[in-house]
Scaffold this motif. Structure first.
Motif, PDB file in Angstrom:
ATOM      1  N   UNK A   1     -46.106 -31.724  -9.704  1.00  0.00           N
ATOM      2  CA  UNK A   1     -45.242 -31.630 -10.875  1.00  0.00           C
ATOM      3  C   UNK A   1     -45.168 -33.000 -11.545  1.00  0.00           C
TER       4      UNK A   1
ATOM      5  N   UNK B   1     -35.242 -26.770 -13.933  1.00  0.00           N
ATOM      6  CA  UNK B   1     -36.495 -27.525 -13.793  1.00  0.00           C
ATOM      7  C   UNK B   1     -36.780 -27.933 -12.357  1.00  0.00           C
ATOM      8  N   UNK B   2     -36.157 -27.257 -11.407  1.00  0.00           N
ATOM      9  CA  UNK B   2     -36.509 -27.492 -10.002  1.00  0.00           C
ATOM     10  C   UNK B   2     -36.854 -26.152  -9.348  1.00  0.00           C
ATOM     11  N   UNK B   3     -37.507 -25.323 -10.112  1.00  0.00           N
ATOM     12  CA  UNK B   3     -37.856 -23.998  -9.616  1.00  0.00           C
ATOM     13  C   UNK B   3     -38.881 -24.005  -8.508  1.00  0.00           C
ATOM     14  N   UNK B   4     -39.486 -25.153  -8.295  1.00  0.00           N
ATOM     15  CA  UNK B   4     -40.471 -25.240  -7.215  1.00  0.00           C
ATOM     16  C   UNK B   4     -39.826 -25.425  -5.852  1.00  0.00           C
TER      17      UNK B   4
ATOM     18  N   UNK C   1     -34.615 -23.601 -17.540  1.00  0.00           N
ATOM     19  CA  UNK C   1     -34.967 -22.527 -16.614  1.00  0.00           C
ATOM     20  C   UNK C   1     -35.023 -23.083 -15.192  1.00  0.00           C
ATOM     21  N   UNK C   2     -34.219 -22.495 -14.323  1.00  0.00           N
ATOM     22  CA  UNK C   2     -34.090 -22.944 -12.929  1.00  0.00           C
ATOM     23  C   UNK C   2     -33.832 -24.449 -12.833  1.00  0.00           C
TER      24      UNK C   2
ATOM     25  N   UNK D   1     -47.842 -28.299 -12.141  1.00  0.00           N
ATOM     26  CA  UNK D   1     -46.805 -27.292 -11.923  1.00  0.00           C
ATOM     27  C   UNK D   1     -45.672 -27.562 -12.911  1.00  0.00           C
ATOM     28  N   UNK D   2     -45.113 -26.524 -13.500  1.00  0.00           N
ATOM     29  CA  UNK D   2     -43.973 -26.736 -14.400  1.00  0.00           C
ATOM     30  C   UNK D   2     -42.689 -26.809 -13.584  1.00  0.00           C
ATOM     31  N   UNK D   3     -41.628 -27.227 -14.252  1.00  0.00           N
ATOM     32  CA  UNK D   3     -40.348 -27.355 -13.563  1.00  0.00           C
ATOM     33  C   UNK D   3     -39.824 -26.041 -13.033  1.00  0.00           C
ATOM     34  N   UNK D   4     -40.192 -24.943 -13.660  1.00  0.00           N
ATOM     35  CA  UNK D   4     -39.737 -23.654 -13.143  1.00  0.00           C
ATOM     36  C   UNK D   4     -40.839 -22.948 -12.361  1.00  0.00           C
ATOM     37  N   UNK D   5     -41.738 -23.748 -11.861  1.00  0.00           N
ATOM     38  CA  UNK D   5     -42.738 -23.274 -10.898  1.00  0.00           C
ATOM     39  C   UNK D   5     -43.774 -22.339 -11.510  1.00  0.00           C
TER      40      UNK D   5
ATOM     41  N   UNK E   1     -47.814 -23.246  -7.545  1.00  0.00           N
ATOM     42  CA  UNK E   1     -46.389 -23.123  -7.846  1.00  0.00           C
ATOM     43  C   UNK E   1     -45.475 -23.797  -6.852  1.00  0.00           C
ATOM     44  N   UNK E   2     -45.985 -24.671  -6.047  1.00  0.00           N
ATOM     45  CA  UNK E   2     -45.086 -25.356  -5.127  1.00  0.00           C
ATOM     46  C   UNK E   2     -45.508 -26.809  -5.026  1.00  0.00           C
ATOM     47  N   UNK E   3     -44.613 -27.612  -4.487  1.00  0.00           N
ATOM     48  CA  UNK E   3     -44.958 -29.006  -4.271  1.00  0.00           C
ATOM     49  C   UNK E   3     -45.752 -29.111  -2.986  1.00  0.00           C
TER      50      UNK E   3
END
Lengths: 971, 211
Positions: B92, A963-966, A960-961, B96-100, B38-40
């Motif tokens: 992360x 894994x860099x969805x952030x 999903x994305x 936070x997960x990889x998909x935010x 949800x963000x870095x």
């Protein structure tokens, strides 16, 4: 910093004087944070007779404020006498063509900003670079008309507008382009140039000259923990307390070198707390003092905690973890720091545990000509004179036999064993003493096939880890021998181990049997290592021109941790078989001191003859009160025209009316001094030649930077981030790399410049000189300022190196001989090629700094093309469907069990989604060969965490994305 | 009736205020690095943020942005416990997960001498015992202490946990919790009425293993 001025008349004719008198509402905005405290910029005026920058400020509720020009703090704080004040700022050096930002701040967060637009064509009048000089040294100021573009019939009028109280100074040739200032009194002088081009109203500029007491260029010897004095601090032969077994300390004023306090305290928390109080008190006036501390006793844990905090307040930064244990064990320590300075300003020495134990003393010189403070005045700075050279693949090396040379050591020989075909030759040295810790071959490939190689590489990773982890942060030199080739997943462990050195891992991963690699680094150093590789990206532009071997030649110097680190280095090419750095120049500047030989003839006679000759030079002799002897005048009157002086001495005839020396003695003395004056002229001329193309390049660099900046800005359609950091090898480093294949004499300028930069600028921080050749964090919008700083640093460094060379007989004669006779020192007659080389290097540097500001994310993914990323997403969008091929790189990121390379794609974006990718135009300009109009930047060195603030993001297809969805979503 | 209502409201407010008092000792001197959910959060004080790939760049010290795990069905005053909740902020893959999204985090501890051995294990969107993504494990001297000495912190990489960069805190002399060289800063806060529920925040600086 340089000072620049605007053409007032042009501004007026264009209605821009009011850039100038713009009302506050037009472009200014105040953002007071507390009720009752307000600051407002009511008008800004530039380029007037009153001063280059005049800011009118209105205040409510605050009495003092600070001014910044394009983010650079103007040194003085300003005070209101009423609600209004007018600041006439002579050091408006940070004004740049384009949009300039002025900001004032006051107590409690009161703040106001104003943007003004200054067209680049107005920045044409130049009073020259700010200068640092010494009292009683005549100094030429201003810039050559040819360099400023001023019309030939321009009339000049120079005046001293500011000088120290009760100063005595004269200004000769005040109606010429380059007058001579003769300051007798130390302090700061501001001179104003009024230039009348005839066809337009007059224009103005100012230049600042910092004048210090004269001191020998080599400075004063320092030993922070003299064993023969029971560990006392000894400066210039003076024992400054501390010889009672406690912690010794001394506090010096940086501009005068005067000792303000010294003594010793007990080696415990109470003693260190006393020193902390001194540091805190002195730190209130930042960067004003040098504080030296040293000790040789064991410290208990609370004392270690207190000492590390004290060192941090002197600019050491956080000590490495290992040092906490070393301090407790009693290995001793020394710190030369600056109270209140930021991390990186202090020199720290803590020996490791390896036997024989090395001394905790920092030994070298305090010099006054290497660093300047914020106001441009010279300040005392610690300098180590040791500059050993190194070569990782010296003469005699073959595919199975390697020779590593470090000056002052016997050659290190590494032979591959009979069953080994490739490996690494590793030399580990105590970084403080250069004592040998290890000299070994680490095998990576050989007989027995792939399985055997995987075993070798597993063992190699463990062996390298051990070699890089000697106590006390060793200096390591590594050279690939044969052609190492990754045989399996174990190679990743080898690359990870090299990661301890902060290397570009992609160069290690690229060792696929067809490439080579070399690295030199002090383990734990914050500066990037010196690296060389014959690997390249196999992008659309084919095979670039490569050096015959991955090999490093260069010079070591002591860093802030007192250990030796590589400062300047290069890879030899067929055109430059000795590399792109003039190591001879480095060696000459810091070769051991050599006394001046006695002048020929009986001592009494030759002394009188010398006095006579001195008296015939208008600046020499006790009557002239500038320098007492001809030889002292070489450095005390360095700014004099020594070609003319040589000519004057050469034409002198024996004075029949004089008594005290005969004709034979006179002629012998005259000839000797004529030779030496000629040597001085040769050295000065040579250093000026090195600097000239860089200065000429400066203006063009502005144009290039603005064009590149606009291009990148347009590509993202939004302002670049303000917190972006970038790794920059620096202008000179780039230029050296670009010129590697040019061969002398075209490459000589960069070689000479890099050598001189590497000498002193390396050690510097914002508390001293700007850093060059080490990691530099550059905000994108301050690059222009950076360029100016570097050119100014070049000027200062070249001058200080010139002073060092002409103040010592051995250095002077060696340098002059090499300049006249050594092909590698000879400057190019074709300056346009030199400038093209510098210009390309500058452009590469700009891209390397600006691209990560606009595209902050370097992404790696196990795909062959970024556009193929299948990032299953609830929105149905793919990851990076618009990433151009040219903005991607394929590189080896691992090896499978059979030794086949596994490649991944690397690319840069400003987020996730179709709108995050750069244009192909950007990539073309960066990566195309020089012959096709590009900059030929090497992708393997560009797509690295080092360029992107150390960060790399892994995108996982199918997730999903990815894994860099952030990352920011760019649709 | 009206007076009673006012008194009841005031009483509830007072109870809420008391119940949210931090369990950790006072002196919250180390400001946590901010990190929007949800963000870095990015680096801090010149140090990069800790990630599974930190070792690919230079440097040894990284910043662990504030991990906040809310609605835990346990209290750190308990002698030992296993409880879980969602991390709403943090680096992360810990916070936070990889998909935010917000990862599920299992928090557990048990006595060790006079203190506790504490483990936080981060997963994906929900608890999946077979696929942890990250771990923080270390020692806390007692329920009122803010110092969290990390023995092992692992950020799982693309090869799957426990592959990925490993970290620790060196706990250097004189270094406060939440500062470089010191332990992580840990702050427990009781939530709601009746006790037994809490949230925890953790932040600070980690050292990369093997460098």
């Amino acid at each position: 910093m340089k000072l620049r001025t605007i053409l007032l008349a042009l501004l007026a004719s264009l209605g821009c004087v009011a850039l100038a008198g713009l009302p506050a509402a037009a472009g200014a905005h105040a953002r007071p944070s507390k009720p009752g405290r307000k600051l407002r910029i009511t008008s800004v005026k530039v380029g007037s007779r009153v001063g280059p920058l005049i800011v009118r400020v209105h205040s409510t509720g605050t009495k003092r404020f600070q001014l910044r020009v394009n983010g650079r703090r103007v040194p003085d704080a300003f005070y209101f006498s009423g609600a209004h004040t007018q600041v006439t700022e002579p050091r408006a050096d940070a004004l740049r063509p384009g949009t300039d930002k002025l900001q004032i701040t006051g107590p409690g967060g009161a703040r106001a900003t104003r943007k003004v637009h200054v067209p680049g064509r107005f920045l044409t009048v130049e009073a020259g670079a700010d200068l640092a000089t010494s009292a009683k040294m005549k100094t030429t100021i201003g810039a050559p008309p040819a360099a400023t573009g001023a019309p030939a019939d321009t009339r000049y009028d120079w005046t001293i507008v500011s000088e120290p109280d009760e100063a005595k100074a004269t200004l000769d040739d005040a109606d010429g382009a380059r007058p001579t200032l003769d300051p007798e009194t130390p302090g700061t002088y501001v001179l104003q140039l009024e230039a009348d081009p005839g066809s337009a109203p007059p224009v103005f500029d100012q230049v600042q000259v910092g004048v210090d007491l004269s001191a020998p260029p080599i400075g004063v010897p320092i030993n922070t923990s003299d064993a023969s004095k029971n560990g006392a601090i000894v400066i210039g032969g003076q024992v400054l307390g501390g010889n009672d077994g406690g912690i010794a300390y001394a506090v010096l004023q940086r501009t005068t070198g005067a000792t303000l306090a010294s003594g010793s305290v007990s080696s415990d928390t109470a003693g260190i707390t006393q020193l902390q109080r001194i540091a805190d008190e002195k730190g209130t006036t930042k960067n004003t003092y040098l504080m030296i501390i040293s000790g040789r006793s064991e410290l208990d844990e609370p004392a270690v905690a207190a000492l590390t905090k004290l060192a941090e307040s002197l600019g050491s930064g956080l000590f490495p973890e290992e040092d906490f244990g070393l301090l407790r064990s009693g290995v001793g320590f020394s710190v030369i720091g600056i109270p209140g300075a930021p991390a990186g300003a202090a020199t720290v020495r803590i020996p490791g545990r390896e036997e024989p134990r090395s001394s905790p003393a920092i030994v070298g010189y305090l010099e006054q000509n290497q660093a300047v403070d914020f106001s441009g005045s010279n300040v005392w700075e610690y300098v180590s004179p040791e500059r050993p050279s190194f070569d990782t693949r010296a003469a005699g090396s073959t595919a199975t036999h390697n020779v590593i040379k470090v000056e002052g050591k016997d050659p290190f020989i590494g032979d591959l064993p009979a069953d080994v075909t490739a490996g690494f030759h590793v030399v580990a040295l105590n970084s403080l003493t250069l004592d040998t810790l290890a000299n070994v071959i680490v095998p990576t490939n050989g007989s027995g096939g792939n399985v055997a190689d995987r075993g070798r590489q597993e063992a190699a990773a463990a062996k390298l880890f051990k070699l890089f982890n000697f106590s006390g942060h060793p200096l390591v030199l590594v050279q690939s021998v044969g052609n190492p080739k990754g045989a399996g997943p174990e190679w990743t462990k080898v690359a990870n181990t090299f990661g301890r050195l902060g290397v570009n891992r992609q160069l290690v991963m690229a060792l696929d049997g067809s490439t080579g690699y070399a690295v030199v680094d002090r383990v734990g150093s914050e500066a990037p290592p010196a690296e060389s590789s014959t690997a390249y990206d196999r992008g659309p532009y084919g095979v670039p021109k490569l050096p015959p071997f991955a090999r490093l030649v260069g010079s070591l110097a002591r860093g802030r941790a007192a250990g030796f680190e590589p400062t300047v280095s290069s890879t030899p090419t067929d055109e430059n078989p000795n590399g792109g750095v003039n190591l001879g120049l480095i060696k000459t500047v810091y070769q051991p001191l050599q006394d001046w030989p006695a002048l020929p003839g009986p001592t009494a006679e030759s002394k009188l003859a010398e006095e006579y000759i001195c008296g015939q030079l208008h600046f020499c002799g006790t009557a002239a009160a500038e320098c007492p002897t001809v030889r002292k005048c070489f450095w005390m009157a360095y700014s004099e025209n020594w070609e003319h002086a040589e000519d004057v001495i050469g034409r002198m005839r024996f004075p029949e009316t004089q008594t005290g020396f005969n004709k034979g003695t006179f002629e012998a003395v005259r000839q000797k001094l004529e030779e030496e004056a000629g040597d001085v002229a040769t050295v000065k001329s040579y250093l000026a030649t090195l600097r000239a193309p860089l200065e000429r390049q400066q203006t063009r660099a502005y144009v290039d930077l603005q064009a590149i900046g606009t291009e990148i800005y347009d590509s993202v359609q939004r302002p670049p981030g303000t917190n972006s950091k970038a790794y920059a090898l620096g202008l000179i480093g780039k230029a050296v790399a670009v010129g590697a294949f040019a061969g002398p004499p075209v490459s000589t300028a960069a070689a000479g410049l890099s050598a001189t930069f590497g000498l002193a600028a390396y050690l510097s921080t914002e508390a001293g000189q700007p850093i060059l050749g080490t990691e530099v964090k550059v905000k994108a919008q301050s690059l222009a300022t950076d360029i100016l700083d570097r050119v100014d640093a070049a000027g200062r460094t070249l001058r200080s190196n010139g002073l060092l060379m002409v103040s010592d007989y051995g250095k002077l004669t060696t340098a002059a001989r090499e300049i006249r006779g050594n092909r590698e020192w000879k400057p190019s007659d074709d300056q346009s090629k030199v400038e093209a080389q510098l210009r390309t290097g500058a452009k590469q540097w700009f891209y390397e700094a600006l691209i990560p500001a606009a595209y902050p994310y370097l992404i790696r993914s196990p795909m062959s093309n970024a556009r193929q990323a299948n990032c299953s997403s609830s929105t149905g969008r793919q990851g990076w469907p618009n990433q151009p091929d040219v903005d991607q790189m394929q590189a080896i990121t691992g090896y499978d069990n059979n030794g086949n390379p596994i490649r991944s794609v690397f690319f840069f974006t400003n987020g996730y989604g179709g709108g995050s990718s750069p244009t192909s135009t950007l990539g073309d300009k960066m990566f195309k060969p020089l012959t096709e109009g590009g900059l030929e930047m090497q992708k393997l060195n560009f797509f690295t965490p080092r360029v992107w603030s150390g960060e790399i993001f892994h995108a996982l297809p199918g997730q999903e994305k990815c894994e860099v969805g952030f990352l920011p979503d760019r649709g | 009736m009206r007076k009673l209502s006012v008194a009841l409201v005031l009483g509830l407010a007072l109870a809420l205020a008391l119940s949210t008092a931090a369990v950790a000792s006072a002196g919250d001197t180390s400001a946590p690095p901010s990190s929007a959910p949800g963000s870095l959060g990015g680096g801090r004080d010149g140090y990069r943020e800790c990630t599974p790939y930190f070792s690919e760049g230079a440097g040894q010290i990284c910043t662990l942005n504030r991990i906040r795990i809310g609605d835990l069905n346990c209290s750190f005053s308990d002698r030992e416990a296993h409880c879980g909740g969602y991390a709403t902020t943090g680096s992360f893959p810990w916070g936070t997960t990889g998909d935010a999204h917000d990862p599920y985090v299992l928090v557990s501890w048990h006595p060790n001498g006079s203190g506790r051995l504490l483990t936080l294990t981060s997963y994906g969107h929900q608890y999946d015992g077979r696929n942890p993504r990250a771990k923080l494990e270390g020692y806390v001297a007692g329920p009122g202490r803010k110092e969290f000495d990390i023995h092992e912190a692992i950020a799982g990489n693309d090869e799957g946990f426990p592959n990925g960069d490993g970290f620790y805190t060196p706990n250097l002399p004189g270094r406060e919790a939440g500062t470089p060289g010191g332990p992580l800063y840990m702050k427990w806060t009781a939530v709601g009425l009746g006790g037994g529920r809490s949230e925890v925040e953790i932040w600070g600086f980690l050292y990369l293993n093997g460098r």
